[in-house]
Design an enzyme around this catalytic site. Structure first.
Site, mmCIF file in Angstrom:
data_model
loop_
_atom_site.group_PDB
_atom_site.id
_atom_site.type_symbol
_atom_site.label_atom_id
_atom_site.label_comp_id
_atom_site.label_asym_id
_atom_site.label_seq_id
_atom_site.Cartn_x
_atom_site.Cartn_y
_atom_site.Cartn_z
ATOM 1 N N ASP A 120 -0.281 5.041 0.993
ATOM 2 C CA ASP A 120 -0.534 5.925 2.136
ATOM 3 C C ASP A 120 -0.546 5.128 3.438
ATOM 4 O O ASP A 120 -1.232 4.111 3.555
ATOM 5 C CB ASP A 120 -1.873 6.646 1.962
ATOM 6 C CG ASP A 120 -1.857 7.594 0.776
ATOM 7 O OD1 ASP A 120 -0.954 8.437 0.711
ATOM 8 O OD2 ASP A 120 -2.741 7.475 -0.088
ATOM 9 N N ASP A 151 0.854 -1.174 0.000
ATOM 10 C CA ASP A 151 0.000 0.000 0.000
ATOM 11 C C ASP A 151 0.897 1.233 0.000
ATOM 12 O O ASP A 151 2.088 1.152 0.316
ATOM 13 C CB ASP A 151 -0.898 -0.029 1.247
ATOM 14 C CG ASP A 151 -1.936 1.067 1.235
ATOM 15 O OD1 ASP A 151 -2.395 1.441 0.136
ATOM 16 O OD2 ASP A 151 -2.277 1.559 2.319
#
Length: 266
Positions: free
Chosen positions: A18, A16
């Site tokens: 953020d 991922d």
């Protein structure tokens, strides 16, 4: 018999963005060094985001500004995953789109005509400012028979002023008005992970997923058959783990700690 996997078994990586690599446009400790480590080892990787606003080129520039150099081809967004899904389902189709350039360009590249006249599908993504007129048009088109697709289920997103309604909140409004639920392509749908694996020609058994959210990154990684790694630099914190009926394979304070373990393997 099931054989437990370890970091030594991982050959390819999904992560991922953020809360794992960046926070509020600033690189998190160890993020740039982790990317460099994968490159030095020749390990394939892909950075995932549910955000459908930006193109990979946009995100490449934003990440570079934060101090992390990730090539466009190593970024996989919910917009790209949605466009790939629709290209297989409705090749050459017509779409009414609520979304920004990241979504519209992905659909154009997938061969879709973007129109508000007799579309085959309504595609809902993230926008900076939602239009009541556009939402009303989407409701009418779905009521008339257009299929309903959403890029991701996230109900809120961050802003400098605080949280703002996001794709999931708007899709709930449309569902309430039409009685139709969208098919959601982005996390936690394992389809986004499978499309990412295909993108880098990887196999789930030798791929790890790094995320900061138990309810999206970890559960979807687990369901896709990957080795799951949770970091505590984003949404999920150690004290909230007991809320979930599943566990990551491993957890770390952040990617800097993960990098140290990877270096110890060499």
């Amino acid at each position: 018999m099931k054989i437990d996997r370890t970091l030594a078994d991982v050959q390819t990586w999904l992560t991922d963005m953020d809360g794992v690599l960046v926070h509020e446009n600033h690189a998190l400790p160890g993020a740039a060094e982790l990317i460099d480590h994968w490159r030095e080892k020749g390990q394939r990787f892909l950075v995932l985001t549910n955000n459908s606003i930006y193109t990979p080129r946009d995100l490449n520039a934003r990440l570079q500004a934060s101090g992390i150099d990730i090539p466009e081809e190593s970024i996989w967004t919910s917009a790209l995953a949605t466009a790939q899904f629709l290209k297989k389902q409705l090749p050459g189709g017509r779409a009414y789109v609520i979304g920004e350039v990241g979504l519209t360009s992905a659909l154009h590249d997938a061969g879709f005509v973007i129109t508000d006249t007799k579309p085959d599908v309504v595609v809902l993504g993230e926008v900076r400012t939602y239009s009541f007129e556009a939402i009303t048009r989407a409701i009418r088109l779905i009521s008339e028979g257009a299929r309903f697709i959403a890029t991701n289920p996230d109900a809120t997103g961050p802003s400098r002023e605080g949280i703002v309604p996001a794709t999931g909140a708007v899709s709930a409004l449309i569902t309430e008005a039409t009685g139709r639920h969208p098919y959601v392509v982005g996390k936690p749908n394992p389809m986004m992970f499978r499309s990412a694996l295909n993108q880098i020609e990887a196999h789930s058994e030798t791929t790890a997923m790094i995320g900061d959210r138990m309810d999206t990154d970890i559960v979807a990684g687990m369901e896709a058959g990957m080795h799951t790694l949770l970091v505590y630099t984003g949404i999920t914190q150690p004290g909230t783990l007991e809320q979930f009926p599943f566990r990551p394979d491993q957890d770390f304070d952040g990617v800097a700690e993960l990098l140290e373990e990877l270096k110890d393997l060499t």
